[in-house]
Scaffold this active site. Structure first.
Site, PDB file in Angstrom:
ATOM      1  N   HIS A 306       0.851  -1.188   0.000  1.00  0.00           N
ATOM      2  CA  HIS A 306       0.000   0.000   0.000  1.00  0.00           C
ATOM      3  C   HIS A 306       0.882   1.232   0.000  1.00  0.00           C
ATOM      4  O   HIS A 306       1.942   1.220   0.618  1.00  0.00           O
ATOM      5  CB  HIS A 306      -0.916   0.001   1.247  1.00  0.00           C
ATOM      6  CG  HIS A 306      -2.082   0.911   1.101  1.00  0.00           C
ATOM      7  ND1 HIS A 306      -2.018   2.245   1.401  1.00  0.00           N
ATOM      8  CD2 HIS A 306      -3.332   0.677   0.645  1.00  0.00           C
ATOM      9  CE1 HIS A 306      -3.194   2.789   1.154  1.00  0.00           C
ATOM     10  NE2 HIS A 306      -4.006   1.859   0.690  1.00  0.00           N
ATOM     11  N   ASP A 363      -7.974  -5.375   0.152  1.00  0.00           N
ATOM     12  CA  ASP A 363      -8.455  -6.174  -0.969  1.00  0.00           C
ATOM     13  C   ASP A 363      -8.044  -7.633  -0.906  1.00  0.00           C
ATOM     14  O   ASP A 363      -8.523  -8.444  -1.696  1.00  0.00           O
ATOM     15  CB  ASP A 363      -7.939  -5.580  -2.285  1.00  0.00           C
ATOM     16  CG  ASP A 363      -8.610  -4.266  -2.571  1.00  0.00           C
ATOM     17  OD1 ASP A 363      -9.807  -4.156  -2.251  1.00  0.00           O
ATOM     18  OD2 ASP A 363      -7.959  -3.357  -3.088  1.00  0.00           O
TER      19      ASP A 363
END
Ligand code: CMC
Length: 428
Positions: A306, A363
């Site tokens: 991320h 996700d």
């Protein structure tokens, strides 16, 4: 740096710039006067070090794995709250009282229907169109139908169009799904919750009653909460940039949906499940980990890493717990979940992932749950868009209400030809 000022030494000059502090988080150097005083721009592709706005909505500490909405930790909201309550919070800044929440929920449910002519739009798409392609088109088209709420200078118009967007997204997303499988569209049932209504419009059929499974409704609502906002990510920044020119909110949200579609952003949940299914069995995991580490192979572990979190994404923690709850409630097992758990464990113990601080993000597990609930992978990003709409409209409203708001207009480092004369075609 000192006394709330930063000094830049450039071209033999000292340029003093103010340093501003927020409530929490890193200070920022206010460089707005820098070009005027130094003749230089700053260079920051991907905005890795640049704050683009003031915002009081969401705070992330990526090193500590903290995510707060209006100050409230995401874990507490996911545990105790509802998507409607979080939506109210994001839009209004405070948690609602009981009457405020029921009034807000009633208002949203009154906007759930789509203009009947807009429903005709769907028939123009191929049956195999990706739901995100349909969402981009249909949401953009809302501005052709709701002219009475597009004066962005009017706070009442902004409020109505925000409510319309939040309310109509489930109807739009469910219709995209129904269209793809050739089933009739279902009209909303406003006696159901926001999430229950969405599940019915997606999985119900007109021929028989649909019963909302309470555990699925709870899990889905939680998934919506986890995706509601995430400060200045790519799609939110896209919404703000589109909105900075004064474009109407429906057009801005359509721009956000387009940006979210990419596999590095909202499309990662679809890509993560596809990857887990491709891996198939735990014995094949090492091969994929090696591929992810190979600089000459474009493969990445989807659902890992991320831009902001250099720690476990707090949303992934809730997601992992929710997978178990959904599996227990629906009495399903899926070998993909075992692959996901083993992959996570192996990656978290691998020096490459440790050194680069690559952890599972939201996700990684969301696809496993959504698939257990019955959604095809192509719907995953559409669900993300549905939930993120509230964050987008909250951020858009915040920007438009800011008296210092300006059109977004980045600069560049030009690397093309210097000025040269035009050559006639026979001389080239
Ligand atoms: N697998 C393998 N290596 C990775 C991964 C990964 N998933 N993510 C980053 N890296 C490596 C990357 O190769 C780079 O290595 P090096 O420094 O040797 O060049 C280093 O880690 C830093 O990566 P980056 O691409 O410079 O970092 P970024 O902040 O620009 O990218 C990211 C963040 C999310 C785009 C990236 O981690 C990624 O592509 N992850 C997979 C896609 C994904 O799961 N996206 C969902 C994000 S969360 C939901 C959302 O925000 O929409």
């Amino acid at each position: 740096m000192g006394d709330n000022q930063a000094i830049l030494k450039a071209d033999g000059k000292d340029i003093t710039m103010p340093v501003r502090s927020g409530t929490i988080g890193p200070d920022v150097i206010d460089i707005r006067k820098m070009y005027g005083e130094s003749g230089m721009f700053t260079y920051d592709p991907g905005f890795t070090s640049t704050a683009s706005c003031d915002s009081a909505i969401t705070y992330i500490d990526g090193d500590e794995g903290v995510l707060l909405h209006r100050g409230y930790p995401i874990g507490q909201l996911a545990e105790h709250s509802s998507f409607m309550e979080v939506s109210y919070l994001l839009l209004n800044g405070e948690l609602p009282s009981t009457p405020e929440l029921s009034d807000f929920s009633r208002t949203i449910s009154r906007h759930t229907m789509l203009h009947e002519q807009l429903m005709q739009f769907y028939r123009g798409f191929r049956r195999d169109a990706h739901p995100m392609a349909i969402m981009c088109g249909v949401v953009g088209a809302l501005s052709a139908f709701y002219h009475d709420s597009t004066d962005i200078a009017d706070p009442t118009h902004r409020k109505i169009s925000s409510h319309r967007l939040i309310a109509k997204m489930p109807t739009i997303a469910a219709a995209a799904y129904k269209y793809s499988i050739g089933q009739p569209f279902l009209y909303p049932d406003n006696s159901l919750s926001y999430t229950g209504n969405f599940l019915r419009m997606t999985f119900g059929v007109p021929a028989e009653p649909y019963e909302v499974h309470p555990a699925v409704e709870k899990a889905m609502d939680r998934i919506f909460i986890l995706h509601a906002d995430h400060e200045q990510n790519a799609s939110t920044s896209t919404v703000r940039l589109a909105g900075s020119s004064g474009a109407n909110p429906f057009a801005c949200i359509a721009a956000g949906i387009a940006c979210l579609w990419g596999p590095a952003h909202g499309g990662a949940n679809e890509a993560a499940l596809n990857m887990l299914q491709e891996i198939g069995t735990p014995d094949r995991i090492p091969h994929y980990i090696e591929r992810a580490k190979d600089k000459n192979d474009p493969f990445r572990l989807m659902g890992f890493g991320h831009r902001v979190y250099k720690n476990y994404d707090p949303r992934a923690t809730v997601m992992q717990k929710t997978v178990r709850e959904v599996f227990d409630a629906l009495k399903v097992t899926d070998p993909v979940f075992e692959v996901a758990m083993r992959l996570e464990e192996m990656a978290l113990n691998d020096p490459y992932f440790i050194e680069k601080k690559l952890f599972p993000n939201v996700d990684f597990y969301s696809g496993v749950i959504l698939s257990a609930i019955g959604f095809p992978t192509t719907m995953f990003t559409a669900l993300f868009a549905l939930a993120r709409t509230v964050g987008w409209v909250a951020q858009w409203n915040e920007m438009i209400s800011d008296p210092g708001q300006k059109i977004g207009r980045p600069r560049q480092l030009y690397t093309g030809s210097a000025e040269r004369d035009y050559l006639a075609i026979d001389k080239r």
